[in-house]
Design an enzyme around this catalytic site. Structure first.
Site: not given
Length: 771
Positions: A472, A588, A601
């Site tokens: 990630h 979230y 993000t």
């Protein structure tokens, strides 16, 4: 094959007559071709850099300006207002400008180039200013203002020339730093309905003290950073949220992506890999040449392409305190794992990319190889699945020299990692559990058959089904989704298979076989490997994953409710969570900020006062449908507004995160920031992007659908929910939780999501499809 043979290209023996050199002509040929390919790639990058550097100008536009300047002189017009004569006076009189006519031409060329460059600068700054306007996002559908219409025309005019992948990078605006009062106000608004009166008054007091005393100093440093940094968030986000994390990447950070689940192109494992690996390297070549079109919102607003740079040839290298991302400009091989053995498969023969049929032959050779694993080799990749500190220490102690270093380099310097599994997985609509088992296999496998440090691992099952496990830190899910859409589309509609399921064409049998990697793993290292495996296995066994396809309706029905599909699903998740846990929680939802340069993000805090009011009214059970519809629409409008604020740089959490980082650098303690940053996200959600590129018409091929992907729960007593609104009449969900928590159950929550979606749809009395 040059890299494979460079070590033996030059051989020599010492004789009484001197040194006798023996040169391998074949290897020298491959070395020569490799050098030619490298220089071609370098020249392409230089050319692309020039073309990108003058966008929205072009060499043709420069020529037009020169011709206009020269042409005007023939009509005794001085469009330079005397500048050409001024430049001419300063030109040297020697060769090659010895004649007045030549010097005049040089002067006009210099003047034209200056005008052209000033024009490019003006257009770029104008485009950046235009792209800083986000009012269009807050306008209702079908109610576009005159200002937005004029803005859209101007943007289209300034970006009408066909852009390359990175053409817009310097024209994208910087992410703005929100004001502290605005962020604090939005934060308090986001938690007021989640706290009792006493808790809220306490938090309000902490926030007020922070805003008045601590924040002004921190904000000054953050604004200063925003002036010189490309993006004031992204570097700190990458370092502190990802690279400094010491917990295992598996489940905690890495996520998975599924294959097409309703169609199957072939059952031959090696053939599917041959086509897909060829498609991936084709995509990489397009990426290097910047031939991929930038993603455009509404077909008009460019998204930042920065994250795509590290898609290939990238590995996360473990460190004791922090990891680092190692990215190489090129790699000519992939690393492959099969039945406990590691192999190196070359992707090129000389400068030519291997055809799918050749790659199929190479993968089939690995599948047919009967050799056993070397001592300690089988579970070696468990080091990447365990704690980062233990892996860093083992890497330094046992992989710093000799054959272990050479083999590890082959993996870490590969374009990507390929895992050939012995199991078969696929989605059987008649067996719902099959999708969850498929997801579990992609999320963690058996904890030692994935290299979790690579930018992504391509996973191939025995029946030809595929998937990805993705690290990630280097990028977010839409980036790998862009690659995956290209690959699946190319595999299905451009490459194809024979009637027997093999790749098209004939293989080249003289290709050298894949290279088996050699290891010398001592018993002390094997003990560390086993320890990491036990840590990873305990983590994997604790994950409950429930994946399902929701068939009653998709975005087609949701649009009839006149609301955003994402808002519809998010409000349904709030209703499902309250029914499941009997309370609300911080939620979230990931939103992108790629309209800004190097944006990643932002958090949309989906549990709003409006959504909780709707859920409470639904739970009471005595409200009229029209009242519930009104509450739902208010909640949906609030959610959409929160999403737009996050996308346009006015979010809450990234700003507070950066203020927290500044406070740590300055040694300033802030009880408010400490509490905010420690609040658990017991419901973490994400919508999966799709159809970013049009490789095929989804209306013509409705069965060519991927099921999206998923991730592990963020909190030990929470849920992770990933969903993809896959078409007009279907939604895929991936729900994760931990068996060790007595409060959560992924399948139970999944069933609550189903029911919540149906109950909200019933409010609008829109007929649903069967299923």
């Amino acid at each position: 094959m040059a890299e494979a043979h460079q070590a033996v290209a030059f051989q020599f023996t010492v004789t009484p007559e001197g040194v006798d050199f023996r040169l391998s002509r074949e290897v020298l040929k491959h070395v020569y071709l490799s050098v030619i390919r490298s220089w071609k790639k370098r020249l392409i990058r230089i050319k692309n850099g020039i073309i990108r550097g003058v966008y929205p100008g072009s060499p043709t536009s420069w020529l037009v300006v020169v011709m206009a300047t020269v042409g005007s002189s023939y009509y005794n017009l001085d469009i330079s207002m005397g500048l050409v004569y001024y430049i001419q006076r300063w030109l040297p009189e020697g060769r090659p400008s010895r004649t007045p006519y030549t010097r005049r031409l040089f002067s006009m060329a210099i003047f034209s180039t200056g005008v052209w460059m000033m024009g490019i600068f003006f257009f770029r700054q104008s485009l950046k200013l235009l792209l800083s306007y986000h009012g269009w996002m807050f306008e209702m559908h079908g109610q576009t203002s005159h200002l937005t219409r004029v803005w859209a025309v101007c943007v289209r005019l300034l970006s009408s020339r066909r852009p390359m992948l990175y053409s817009f990078q310097t024209s994208l605006p910087k992410l703005p730093v929100p004001s502290v009062p605005a962020t604090v106000h939005r934060y308090l608004e986001s938690v007021e309905h989640l706290l009792d009166d006493e808790q809220y008054y306490r938090m309000e007091a902490l926030a007020k003290e922070f805003e008045e005393k601590t924040a002004p100093r921190l904000q000054k440093y953050l604004v200063l950073k925003s002036w010189w940094a490309t993006n004031y968030v992204s570097d700190w986000w990458e370092e502190y949220v990802y690279l400094r994390g010491r917990n295992p990447l598996m489940v905690n950070s890495n996520y998975y992506v599924m294959d097409l689940v309703l169609v199957k192109n072939t059952d031959v494992q090696a053939a599917r890999l041959g086509n897909v690996v060829h498609a991936m390297i084709t995509y990489r070549r397009k990426l290097d040449r910047e031939e991929i079109k930038p993603v455009m919102a509404l077909g008009l607003v460019p998204m930042c392409s920065w994250q795509m740079e590290r898609m290939f040839n990238t590995t996360r290298i473990p460190g004791k305190d922090t990891d680092v991302l190692q990215h190489l400009p090129d790699s000519r091989h992939v690393a492959v794992y099969h039945k406990g053995r590691f192999f190196k498969v070359w992707l090129y023969e000389g400068s030519r990319l291997l055809k799918p049929r050749d790659l199929e032959m190479q993968f089939q050779r690995i599948l047919d190889d009967p050799s056993p694993p070397q001592p300690g080799e089988e579970r070696l990749a468990a080091l990447t699945a365990g704690g980062r500190v233990e892996w860093a220490q083992a890497r330094q102690a046992f992989f710093g020299s000799g054959k272990n270093k050479a083999a590890l380099d082959a993996i870490e310097r590969a374009a990507f990692f390929v895992a050939l599994d012995e199991e078969s997985h696929h989605y059987d609509p008649e067996n719902e559990a099959s999708l969850s088992l498929y997801g579990k296999a992609l999320l963690h496998g058996n904890c030692y058959n994935r290299w979790f440090d690579k930018s992504f691992t391509l996973i191939s099952f025995k029946n030809g089904q595929l998937g990805l496990n993705t690290e990630h830190a280097w990028a977010d899910a839409p980036i790998i989704g862009h690659l995956w859409e290209f690959v699946l589309g190319t595999d299905s509609f451009h490459l194809g298979y024979t009637e027997t399921g093999h790749c098209l064409g004939k293989p080249n049998p003289v290709l050298p076989p894949p290279q088996r990697l050699k290891w010398d793993i001592p018993e002390q290292c094997q003990a560390v490997i086993e320890s990491s495996y036990q840590v990873a296995k305990a983590l994997a066994d604790d994950v409950e994953l429930y994946c399902f396809q929701f068939l009653p309706f998709g975005k087609g029905l949701i649009k009839k409710c006149r609301t955003s599909p994402d808002a519809f699903v998010q409000i349904a998740l709030q209703l499902a969570h309250f029914r499941d846990r009997g309370k609300f929680c911080l939620t979230y939802e990931a939103s992108m900020t790629r309209m800004f340069r190097e944006g990643r993000t932002e958090t949309v805090r989906s549990c709003t006062r409006e959504s909780t009011a709707f859920v409470q009214a639904m739970m009471q059970g005595h409200h009229l449908n029209k009242d519930l519809q009104h509450l739902f629409r208010k909640a949906a409008e609030k959610h959409q507004n929160m999403y737009r604020l996050a996308m346009t740089g006015a979010g809450i959490d990234r700003h507070l995160f950066c203020l927290y980082v500044v406070s740590k650098y300055l040694g300033v303690e802030s009880p408010f920031l400490a509490e905010v940053l420690s609040e658990p996200w017991r419901l973490s959600t994400s919508q999966i992007a799709q159809f970013q590129i049009r490789m095929f018409d989804p209306n013509k091929y409705p069965k060519h659908l991927g099921a999206g992907g998923g991730f592990g729960p963020v909190a030990d007593d929470g849920y992770g929910v990933s969903y993809m609104i896959a078409g007009e009449d279907t939604i895929f969900f991936h729900v994760s939780s931990k068996f060790s928590s007595s409060e959560t159950n992924a399948q139970r929550f999944g069933n609550q999501i189903r029911q919540a979606l149906l109950d909200i749809a019933n409010l609008f009395q829109v007929p649903k499809a069967d299923g």
